[in-house]
Design an enzyme around this catalytic site. Structure first.
Site, PDB file in Angstrom:
ATOM      1  N   ASP A  81      -9.918  -4.849  -2.164  1.00 21.91           N
ATOM      2  CA  ASP A  81      -9.052  -3.696  -1.903  1.00 21.91           C
ATOM      3  C   ASP A  81      -9.579  -2.469  -2.621  1.00 21.91           C
ATOM      4  O   ASP A  81      -9.873  -2.520  -3.826  1.00 21.91           O
ATOM      5  CB  ASP A  81      -7.623  -4.007  -2.362  1.00 21.91           C
ATOM      6  CG  ASP A  81      -6.691  -2.841  -2.138  1.00 21.91           C
ATOM      7  OD1 ASP A  81      -6.730  -2.273  -1.036  1.00 21.91           O
ATOM      8  OD2 ASP A  81      -5.942  -2.486  -3.060  1.00 21.91           O
TER       9      ASP A  81
ATOM     10  N   THR B  34       0.828  -1.217   0.000  1.00 18.72           N
ATOM     11  CA  THR B  34       0.000   0.000   0.000  1.00 18.72           C
ATOM     12  C   THR B  34       0.862   1.268   0.000  1.00 18.72           C
ATOM     13  O   THR B  34       1.488   1.572  -0.999  1.00 18.72           O
ATOM     14  CB  THR B  34      -1.026  -0.026   1.164  1.00 18.72           C
ATOM     15  OG1 THR B  34      -0.365  -0.135   2.423  1.00 18.72           O
ATOM     16  CG2 THR B  34      -1.971  -1.202   1.007  1.00 18.72           C
TER      17      THR B  34
ATOM     18  N   HIS C   4      -6.720  -5.815   1.296  1.00 13.37           N
ATOM     19  CA  HIS C   4      -5.302  -5.577   1.020  1.00 13.37           C
ATOM     20  C   HIS C   4      -4.458  -5.918   2.248  1.00 13.37           C
ATOM     21  O   HIS C   4      -4.906  -5.836   3.384  1.00 13.37           O
ATOM     22  CB  HIS C   4      -5.043  -4.165   0.506  1.00 13.37           C
ATOM     23  CG  HIS C   4      -5.104  -3.053   1.507  1.00 13.37           C
ATOM     24  ND1 HIS C   4      -5.883  -1.943   1.320  1.00 13.37           N
ATOM     25  CD2 HIS C   4      -4.463  -2.835   2.678  1.00 13.37           C
ATOM     26  CE1 HIS C   4      -5.730  -1.106   2.325  1.00 13.37           C
ATOM     27  NE2 HIS C   4      -4.871  -1.635   3.171  1.00 13.37           N
TER      28      HIS C   4
END
Length: 322
Positions: free
Chosen positions: A266, A167, A298
C-alpha cells in the site's frame, strides 16, 4: 447515424471521467446490489435508509442474525467506504459483501454511509455527511430521532459506537474523531473506537518508501487537488496530512481505542506508520494498535475476502469491535 461522442472536460484515470453535460463515469465502481433480508451466506440482514434530506444522506444498515437477545445490545460501526472520495458507494457489491462478512463475525450493527462524492461535492461535503450521521445516531440515544431507525432503537449499545473505513473512508473517520474532540454530539454521545484501514494521508515531501520521482504527479496528489482544490496548505492541509507541522494535536482524537491497519504493497503504509507513532507520542490517552495484514494491496480484504490473509484481517477487525 453514429452516436455523438460526449465532450470530456476532466479525467482522473483510472477513477473517473467527467463530461461537459455534467455526467460522470465512475470507472472503478463495482455495481450496486440490493439490500437483503438474511443474506444466504452470512445470515446478515440489511436495508436502505435516509438519514437526512437536505442535503441527502442515505445509508445501508446491517443487522447480524443472532440479534434477538434483549439483554445484549450490539455495538454500532459507522462505516465509510473507500474510493478516493469519488467512486464506490454504500450500496456497491464489494462494500455490501464485505460488511455482510464483518457484521456476521463481529456481531455489530453496521451503518454504511452513502456520503456525497466528487467531483460535484468537494470536501468537506463527505466530512459533513459523516457528522450528520453521528448526530442522527445521537438523536436515537436520546430518543429524539426525527426519522428513527427501529434496529438502532431496539438493538444498539450507544456506549459502543465505532467509526471507520478504508483509505479515503478512513480519512473521513479520522477527521470526524478530530471534530468530535472539539464539538460535542447531542446528548454527549461519545465515540468509543475507530478502525482505520490504510487511511488516505499524503504530503508534499516524499517519505519512507515513497518514490521521490513523480511524487508531484502521484494519483494521491491529483485526487486531493480534485477533492479540496482550495485547501489552505494544499496537500499539507491537516485534513490530508495530519502529521504536518502545525496540524491539530492527535491527542485530541475523541475515542478510547484505535486500530490502524497497513498492508505491504500500500502506498500509504509509511504515512500510516507515522500516524500511529505520532498518536503514541502526542499524549493521547487511549489505546492505539498497528496491525500489519501482510504483503497485500490496500483494501484487498474487500476484493479477495476468501483468501487466508483477508480472513485473518477480518477476524482481527471483528475481535476489535467488541
Amino acid at each position: 447515424m453514429a452516436k455523438e461522442e460526449k465532450e470530456i472536460v476532466m479525467e482522473l484515470l483510472p477513477l473517473i471521467r467527467v463530461y461537459k453535460d455534467g455526467t460522470v463515469d465512475r470507472l472503478l465502481s463495482s455495481p450496486n446490489v440490493p439490500a437483503s433480508l438474511e443474506d444466504p451466506e452470512t445470515g446478515v440482514s440489511s436495508k436502505d435508509i435516509v438519514i437526512a434530506d437536505n442535503p441527502l444522506v442515505s445509508a445501508r444498515v446491517f443487522l447480524p442474525k443472532n440479534h434477538n437477545n434483549p439483554s445484549h445490545k450490539l455495538p454500532i460501526f459507522v462505516y465509510f467506504h473507500g474510493g478516493a472520495f469519488c467512486v464506490e458507494s454504500a450500496f456497491s457489491f464489494f462494500v455490501h459483501r464485505y460488511l455482510n462478512i464483518l457484521v456476521s463475525q463481529a456481531n455489530v450493527i453496521a451503518i454504511s454511509v452513502d456520503f456525497r462524492l466528487l467531483p460535484h461535492h468537494p470536501l468537506p461535503a463527505a466530512y459533513e455527511d459523516g457528522w450528520t450521521t453521528l448526530q442522527w445516531i445521537a438523536s436515537h440515544a436520546t430518543n429524539n430521532a426525527a426519522n428513527p431507525e427501529p434496529w438502532l432503537l431496539q438493538y444498539a449499545d450507544f456506549n459502543k459506537l465505532y467509526v471507520g473505513g478504508e483509505t479515503s473512508g478512513a480519512n473521513i473517520a479520522h477527521n470526524l474523531l478530530l471534530r468530535a474532540g472539539e464539538e460535542s454530539l447531542p446528548g454527549g454521545l461519545k465515540i468509543f473506537g475507530a478502525v482505520l484501514s490504510s487511511p488516505f494521508f499524503w504530503g508534499s515531501k516524499p517519505m519512507g518508501s515513497e518514490p521521490v520521482e513523480g511524487h508531484e504527479q502521484s494519483l494521491a496528489m491529483k485526487v486531493w487537488s480534485l477533492a479540496c482544490p482550495d485547501a489552505p496548505g494544499g496537500i499539507d492541509n491537516p485534513w490530508i496530512n495530519p502529521c504536518v507541522t502545525g496540524a491539530p494535536s492527535l491527542a485530541t482524537l475523541a475515542c478510547s481505542k484505535i486500530l490502524i491497519t497497513i498492508t505491504g504493497k500500500d502506498e500509504f503504509k509509511d504515512r500510516n506508520i507515522l500516524y500511529h507513532d505520532t498518536i503514541k507520542e502526542s499524549g493521547w490517552k487511549g489505546e492505539v494498535e498497528l496491525f500489519d495484514a501482510g504483503d497485500e494491496e490496500h483494501a484487498f480484504q474487500l476484493f479477495k475476502p476468501e483468501t487466508d490473509r483477508a480472513k485473518a484481517m477480518i477476524k482481527h477487525l471483528a475481535s476489535f469491535l467488541l
